[in-house]
Write an enzyme that holds these catalytic residues in place. Sequence first.
Site, PDB file in Angstrom:
ATOM      1  N   LEU A  21       0.851  -1.186   0.000  1.00 40.14           N
ATOM      2  CA  LEU A  21       0.000   0.000   0.000  1.00 40.14           C
ATOM      3  C   LEU A  21       0.894   1.245   0.000  1.00 40.14           C
ATOM      4  CD1 LEU A  21      -2.877  -0.984   2.478  1.00 40.14           C
ATOM      5  CD2 LEU A  21      -2.972  -0.891  -0.014  1.00 40.14           C
ATOM      6  N   GLY A  48       6.421  -1.378 -11.640  1.00 43.98           N
ATOM      7  CA  GLY A  48       7.146  -1.716 -12.870  1.00 43.98           C
ATOM      8  C   GLY A  48       7.713  -3.110 -12.706  1.00 43.98           C
ATOM      9  N   CYS A  79       7.590  -8.413 -14.021  1.00 45.08           N
ATOM     10  CA  CYS A  79       6.496  -9.345 -13.721  1.00 45.08           C
ATOM     11  C   CYS A  79       5.099  -8.744 -13.629  1.00 45.08           C
ATOM     12  CB  CYS A  79       6.856 -10.139 -12.485  1.00 45.08           C
ATOM     13  SG  CYS A  79       8.247 -11.223 -12.847  1.00 45.08           S
ATOM     14  N   LYS A 129      12.889  -1.004  -8.797  1.00 44.58           N
ATOM     15  CA  LYS A 129      12.741  -0.992  -7.334  1.00 44.58           C
ATOM     16  C   LYS A 129      14.150  -1.021  -6.755  1.00 44.58           C
ATOM     17  CE  LYS A 129      11.886  -4.820  -5.133  1.00 44.58           C
ATOM     18  NZ  LYS A 129      11.262  -6.041  -4.594  1.00 44.58           N
TER      19      LYS A 129
HETATM   20  P1  NAD Z   1      15.374 -14.305 -16.928  1.00 40.49           P
HETATM   21  O1  NAD Z   1      15.209 -13.747 -18.273  1.00 40.49           O
HETATM   22  O2  NAD Z   1      16.204 -13.571 -15.905  1.00 40.49           O
HETATM   23  O3  NAD Z   1      15.965 -15.777 -17.024  1.00 40.49           O
HETATM   24  C1  NAD Z   1      15.517 -16.757 -17.918  1.00 40.49           C
HETATM   25  C2  NAD Z   1      16.735 -17.555 -18.396  1.00 40.49           C
HETATM   26  O4  NAD Z   1      16.306 -18.666 -19.165  1.00 40.49           O
HETATM   27  C3  NAD Z   1      17.675 -16.747 -19.298  1.00 40.49           C
HETATM   28  O5  NAD Z   1      18.980 -16.772 -18.752  1.00 40.49           O
HETATM   29  C4  NAD Z   1      17.603 -17.470 -20.651  1.00 40.49           C
HETATM   30  O6  NAD Z   1      18.831 -17.435 -21.359  1.00 40.49           O
HETATM   31  C5  NAD Z   1      17.256 -18.870 -20.219  1.00 40.49           C
HETATM   32  N1  NAD Z   1      16.625 -19.708 -21.250  1.00 40.49           N
HETATM   33  C6  NAD Z   1      15.581 -19.400 -22.069  1.00 40.49           C
HETATM   34  N2  NAD Z   1      15.245 -20.449 -22.809  1.00 40.49           N
HETATM   35  C7  NAD Z   1      16.080 -21.460 -22.463  1.00 40.49           C
HETATM   36  C8  NAD Z   1      16.214 -22.804 -22.875  1.00 40.49           C
HETATM   37  N3  NAD Z   1      15.383 -23.349 -23.774  1.00 40.49           N
HETATM   38  N4  NAD Z   1      17.205 -23.546 -22.344  1.00 40.49           N
HETATM   39  C9  NAD Z   1      18.033 -23.026 -21.414  1.00 40.49           C
HETATM   40  N5  NAD Z   1      17.942 -21.773 -20.968  1.00 40.49           N
HETATM   41  C10 NAD Z   1      16.972 -20.981 -21.481  1.00 40.49           C
HETATM   42  O7  NAD Z   1      13.901 -14.526 -16.351  1.00 40.49           O
HETATM   43  P2  NAD Z   1      13.439 -14.564 -14.816  1.00 40.49           P
HETATM   44  O8  NAD Z   1      13.244 -13.181 -14.322  1.00 40.49           O
HETATM   45  O9  NAD Z   1      14.289 -15.511 -14.063  1.00 40.49           O
HETATM   46  O10 NAD Z   1      11.981 -15.189 -14.972  1.00 40.49           O
HETATM   47  C11 NAD Z   1      11.794 -16.534 -15.313  1.00 40.49           C
HETATM   48  C12 NAD Z   1      10.336 -16.890 -15.092  1.00 40.49           C
HETATM   49  O11 NAD Z   1      10.021 -16.782 -13.702  1.00 40.49           O
HETATM   50  C13 NAD Z   1       9.347 -15.956 -15.800  1.00 40.49           C
HETATM   51  O12 NAD Z   1       8.242 -16.702 -16.189  1.00 40.49           O
HETATM   52  C14 NAD Z   1       8.959 -14.955 -14.719  1.00 40.49           C
HETATM   53  O13 NAD Z   1       7.682 -14.402 -14.936  1.00 40.49           O
HETATM   54  C15 NAD Z   1       8.949 -15.842 -13.492  1.00 40.49           C
HETATM   55  N6  NAD Z   1       9.208 -15.147 -12.229  1.00 40.49           N
HETATM   56  C16 NAD Z   1      10.163 -14.169 -12.154  1.00 40.49           C
HETATM   57  C17 NAD Z   1      10.426 -13.542 -10.926  1.00 40.49           C
HETATM   58  C18 NAD Z   1      11.456 -12.451 -10.812  1.00 40.49           C
HETATM   59  O14 NAD Z   1      11.531 -11.834  -9.761  1.00 40.49           O
HETATM   60  N7  NAD Z   1      12.268 -12.172 -11.813  1.00 40.49           N
HETATM   61  C19 NAD Z   1       9.722 -13.952  -9.790  1.00 40.49           C
HETATM   62  C20 NAD Z   1       8.757 -14.975  -9.902  1.00 40.49           C
HETATM   63  C21 NAD Z   1       8.515 -15.568 -11.125  1.00 40.49           C
HETATM   64  C1  UGA Z   2       6.731  -9.277  -7.623  1.00 36.14           C
HETATM   65  C2  UGA Z   2       5.993 -10.009  -6.496  1.00 36.14           C
HETATM   66  O1  UGA Z   2       6.054  -9.231  -5.300  1.00 36.14           O
HETATM   67  C3  UGA Z   2       6.597 -11.378  -6.237  1.00 36.14           C
HETATM   68  O2  UGA Z   2       5.844 -12.073  -5.257  1.00 36.14           O
HETATM   69  C4  UGA Z   2       6.589 -12.169  -7.540  1.00 36.14           C
HETATM   70  O3  UGA Z   2       7.221 -13.423  -7.377  1.00 36.14           O
HETATM   71  C5  UGA Z   2       7.310 -11.387  -8.622  1.00 36.14           C
HETATM   72  O4  UGA Z   2       6.690 -10.087  -8.789  1.00 36.14           O
HETATM   73  C6  UGA Z   2       7.230 -12.080  -9.942  1.00 36.14           C
HETATM   74  O5  UGA Z   2       6.297 -12.786 -10.229  1.00 36.14           O
HETATM   75  O6  UGA Z   2       8.174 -11.871 -10.681  1.00 36.14           O
HETATM   76  P1  UGA Z   2       9.019  -7.919  -7.858  1.00 36.14           P
HETATM   77  O7  UGA Z   2       8.444  -7.472  -9.156  1.00 36.14           O
HETATM   78  O8  UGA Z   2      10.393  -8.459  -7.837  1.00 36.14           O
HETATM   79  O9  UGA Z   2       8.074  -9.057  -7.205  1.00 36.14           O
HETATM   80  O10 UGA Z   2       9.012  -6.709  -6.823  1.00 36.14           O
HETATM   81  P2  UGA Z   2       7.876  -6.025  -5.900  1.00 36.14           P
HETATM   82  O11 UGA Z   2       8.491  -5.745  -4.600  1.00 36.14           O
HETATM   83  O12 UGA Z   2       6.623  -6.783  -5.893  1.00 36.14           O
HETATM   84  O13 UGA Z   2       7.650  -4.629  -6.653  1.00 36.14           O
HETATM   85  C7  UGA Z   2       7.030  -4.573  -7.922  1.00 36.14           C
HETATM   86  C8  UGA Z   2       6.750  -3.121  -8.285  1.00 36.14           C
HETATM   87  O14 UGA Z   2       5.704  -2.594  -7.473  1.00 36.14           O
HETATM   88  C9  UGA Z   2       7.940  -2.190  -8.081  1.00 36.14           C
HETATM   89  O15 UGA Z   2       8.008  -1.284  -9.157  1.00 36.14           O
HETATM   90  C10 UGA Z   2       7.623  -1.467  -6.781  1.00 36.14           C
HETATM   91  O16 UGA Z   2       8.208  -0.193  -6.717  1.00 36.14           O
HETATM   92  C11 UGA Z   2       6.107  -1.372  -6.877  1.00 36.14           C
HETATM   93  N1  UGA Z   2       5.447  -1.261  -5.553  1.00 36.14           N
HETATM   94  C12 UGA Z   2       5.493  -2.279  -4.663  1.00 36.14           C
HETATM   95  C13 UGA Z   2       4.734  -0.108  -5.248  1.00 36.14           C
HETATM   96  O17 UGA Z   2       4.664   0.841  -6.055  1.00 36.14           O
HETATM   97  N2  UGA Z   2       4.095  -0.025  -4.034  1.00 36.14           N
HETATM   98  C14 UGA Z   2       4.134  -1.034  -3.128  1.00 36.14           C
HETATM   99  O18 UGA Z   2       3.518  -0.888  -2.050  1.00 36.14           O
HETATM  100  C15 UGA Z   2       4.842  -2.179  -3.443  1.00 36.14           C
END
Ligand code: NAD
Ligand code: UGA
Length: 441
Positions: A252, A259, A262, A322
Amino acid sequence: MRKRVGIIGVGYVGLVTGTCLAEVGHDVYGIDSNTEKIEMLKRGEVPIYEPGLNELIKKNMAEGRLSFGTDTAECVKRADIIFICVNTPPKENSQADLRYVELAARNIAQALDGYKIIVDKSTVPVHTGEKVTETIKRTNKEHLDFDVVSNPEFLREGSAIEDAMHPDRIVIGVTSERAAEAMRELYEPFDAPIIVTDIKSAEIIKHACNSFLAMKISFINSVAAICELAGANIDEVVQGMSLDARIGGQFLRAGIGYGGSCFPKDVAAFIHISKELGYEFDLLKAVQHINTEQRQRFVKKIEETLWVVGGKTIGVLGLAFKPDTDDMRNAPSIDIIRALHKEGAHVRAYDPAAMPNAKTLLEDVEVTFCADAYEAADGADALVIVTEWNEFKQLDLERVRTLLAQPIIIDGRNVFDPARMEEIGFIYKSVGRASTAGPHR
Ligand code: NAD
Ligand code: UGA
């Protein structure tokens, strides 16, 4: 019980997941199609900025529980549980692009050499588990037995290790008790509640969680707009709301909107899959709309304060989406800097970790990247705060005021106390805090 784990895709999620599974004692082999990333990891370098990750990777590599390569077949051979952690970026029409998931599934299927559990950790739309199952069945000519599991990830960037080591809950979507049992054993050391569901429910849990959190942010940003119009204070409103246990205090924080890689993509993908299934998710469309507007409102606030932005120098503090990350994917700073630049402003920017990534993304925009916050403030007509890094909270504000050409700070993250800023002599604007002195003061 010690498990052999394979990780396909060692990006933010794959690397953190693999490292944490190694930390609790499992044998982890991570692969990535990006050979540069793997070379770095083998040299002991970490391709991303994530607090604590570097040390944990080094420790687990040294203790022999964590290693890396580039070959999926090798990964499948070395593991009983294989995690798909590849990226699922948005397509032009907002649909999740599942080409990397599909390729990973085919690569795994070609290399199967016995019963394996294939776990989807990437964020995917409902029904993806079924598609992965069909793909593996079709591709694996020997018809070997396998199970597909959905195990969505809830970690946040910047606190990824803490989130992954101490999750609120672990969600496991399965179709067989054999897979559920193996996953329970894998996660047993984490001491977190384990929720076992069907695969489709697990997939929807992930989209619903991210969308709900995004909705909270857009909701509070709307309330902040009302506070500004009414002359109220969002901090006090949130305090009054969050003591209601049904509402809670997290997510909140009013600001410039969400941004990152995700929330924007997952809200869009949830709207898309809902429509495909026959439901118009109008509530989430409003969440998106409010979020886009929030960045525009911030730029408007800068314009209103400076009257004319063209020709002015604007210091920008924070570029990452962030704090505590170098991730620039869908960072509000990009839209804000582009809008200011379009109006003819000179931008001087500083971020503790994200400048290398920002330079690439803003290649076509003239931005002066500075060595620290003071350099960004030096001679600027206004300083704007876009990311709330801790080091900005500890700035020597007297020094900042003397460095600025005009003592103006426009704070998109409500980092400072408005009353104190006015005392120091700033013209200080923040989000949803029109009043700094309520009747009780
Ligand atoms: P990322 O882009 O940082 O990493 C993905 C990796 O997969 C890359 O290094 C890429 O080169 C590799 N890759 C792609 N295709 C491949 C293949 N066929 N074989 C081997 N390697 C391969 O992405 P990320 O941020 O880690 O996100 C991954 C997934 O997890 C997404 O679906 C995202 O939505 C989800 N997710 C991300 C977060 C987060 O905080 N970043 C949190 C929760 C869930
Ligand atoms: C978010 C979720 O919090 C994770 O649970 C989830 O796993 C992840 O997305 C994902 O699926 O990738 P993340 O994007 O890393 O994680 O970071 P957050 O802390 O959630 O912040 C996301 C955005 O919301 C940032 O731009 C942050 O500045 C903004 N935010 C967050 C606000 O503007 N207000 C808030 O109160 C909280």
